[in-house]
Design an enzyme around this catalytic site. Sequence first.
Site, PDB file in Angstrom:
ATOM      1  N   CYS A  41      -9.969   1.406   6.971  1.00  0.00           N
ATOM      2  CA  CYS A  41      -8.752   0.963   6.145  1.00  0.00           C
ATOM      3  C   CYS A  41      -8.913  -0.328   5.532  1.00  0.00           C
ATOM      4  O   CYS A  41      -9.261  -0.521   4.223  1.00  0.00           O
ATOM      5  CB  CYS A  41      -7.569   0.867   7.008  1.00  0.00           C
ATOM      6  SG  CYS A  41      -5.979   1.138   6.415  1.00  0.00           S
TER       7      CYS A  41
ATOM      8  N   ARG B 219       4.635   3.921   2.188  1.00  0.00           N
ATOM      9  CA  ARG B 219       3.049   4.033   3.049  1.00  0.00           C
ATOM     10  C   ARG B 219       2.884   5.350   3.346  1.00  0.00           C
ATOM     11  O   ARG B 219       3.723   6.177   3.778  1.00  0.00           O
ATOM     12  CB  ARG B 219       3.436   3.114   4.201  1.00  0.00           C
ATOM     13  CG  ARG B 219       3.735   1.784   4.154  1.00  0.00           C
ATOM     14  CD  ARG B 219       3.657   1.056   5.366  1.00  0.00           C
ATOM     15  NE  ARG B 219       2.494   0.809   5.654  1.00  0.00           N
ATOM     16  CZ  ARG B 219       1.504  -0.242   5.407  1.00  0.00           C
ATOM     17  NH1 ARG B 219       1.926  -0.997   4.378  1.00  0.00           N
ATOM     18  NH2 ARG B 219       0.271  -0.430   6.182  1.00  0.00           N
TER      19      ARG B 219
ATOM     20  N   HIS C  19      -7.458   5.014  11.240  1.00  0.00           N
ATOM     21  CA  HIS C  19      -7.410   4.026  12.227  1.00  0.00           C
ATOM     22  C   HIS C  19      -7.638   4.161  13.809  1.00  0.00           C
ATOM     23  O   HIS C  19      -7.633   5.223  14.138  1.00  0.00           O
ATOM     24  CB  HIS C  19      -5.581   3.503  11.985  1.00  0.00           C
ATOM     25  CG  HIS C  19      -5.932   2.325  11.425  1.00  0.00           C
ATOM     26  ND1 HIS C  19      -6.579   1.304  11.547  1.00  0.00           N
ATOM     27  CD2 HIS C  19      -5.179   1.977  10.022  1.00  0.00           C
ATOM     28  CE1 HIS C  19      -6.300   0.332  10.647  1.00  0.00           C
ATOM     29  NE2 HIS C  19      -5.555   0.970   9.553  1.00  0.00           N
TER      30      HIS C  19
HETATM   31  N1  GLN Z   1      -3.015  -3.633   4.481  1.00  0.00           N
HETATM   32  C1  GLN Z   1      -3.736  -2.374   3.867  1.00  0.00           C
HETATM   33  C2  GLN Z   1      -2.500  -1.389   3.600  1.00  0.00           C
HETATM   34  O1  GLN Z   1      -1.386  -1.506   3.899  1.00  0.00           O
HETATM   35  C3  GLN Z   1      -4.596  -1.928   5.065  1.00  0.00           C
HETATM   36  C4  GLN Z   1      -3.716  -1.238   6.195  1.00  0.00           C
HETATM   37  C5  GLN Z   1      -4.468  -1.274   7.389  1.00  0.00           C
HETATM   38  O2  GLN Z   1      -5.598  -1.585   7.596  1.00  0.00           O
HETATM   39  N2  GLN Z   1      -3.738  -0.413   8.268  1.00  0.00           N
HETATM   40  O3  GLN Z   1      -2.980  -0.559   2.698  1.00  0.00           O
END
Ligand code: GLN
EC number: 6.3.5.13
Length: 234
Positions: free
Chosen positions: A95, A130, A194
């Site tokens: 990520c 998101r 993740h």
């Molecule tokens: N901040 C980044 C995004 O929102 C990566 C997020 C993350 O590593 N969970 O895309």
Amino acid sequence: MQYHLNLAHLYGDLLNTYSDIGNILVLKYYAKQMDTDIDVQIISLDDDFDPDKFDFALFGGGQDYEQTIVSRDLPNKAAAIKKFINDDKPMLAVCGGYQLLGQYYIGADGKKIPGVGALPHRTETQVNNRFIGDIRIRNEETGEEYHGFENHNGMTFLGEGERPLGKVIEGHGNNGQDGSEGAIYKNVFGTYFHGPVLARNGNLAKRFLLLALKNKYPDADFSQQEALEIKPTY
Ligand code: GLN
């Protein structure tokens, strides 16, 4: 143990969303069954990263705030990270770390967070949205399925020389548009999966360990390690 691997955990004290650090426990678990022990060192802000000292690396995920801090330190390590990757050393980037290996990430506030530029992908932002939820992909080369959980604002678009880690079966993946998830570039695996992605995908952990072992011990016979049976854990 017959074999020994040194693992660099890049910015492990800053980038650890959903306990990406658990990937190290999983690597040690399978490594033991492969007659291998692993030493881990966190390489963080202002630390030197000596690419010749390490056999493989992890680069975890994080929020935009931590990514901004890491981004400012990356120019100090850029040459070392590029050498490491060009030497075919394996790296797993999750990520935020995956985004930072590329050209840039436009954060949720619209500000550009420069990446290290080791890989050609770029990451754009999406407004008021998101990509969150379970995800399942299929790796086209091995036919393996990987299972995970994604939570990201960024929309990543792969560049020349990169191929996806897998094709999205369920979920969003890199950008929700082209059906790709993650990236493979040389022996680097980038992914939006993740938490300890390797816990749910022991086959990927095995693949990652074998790459590191074969790279470090080119004359050894790893047929026994290749034969290690991975039981599904999802
Ligand atoms: N901040 C980044 C995004 O929102 C990566 C997020 C993350 O590593 N969970 O895309």
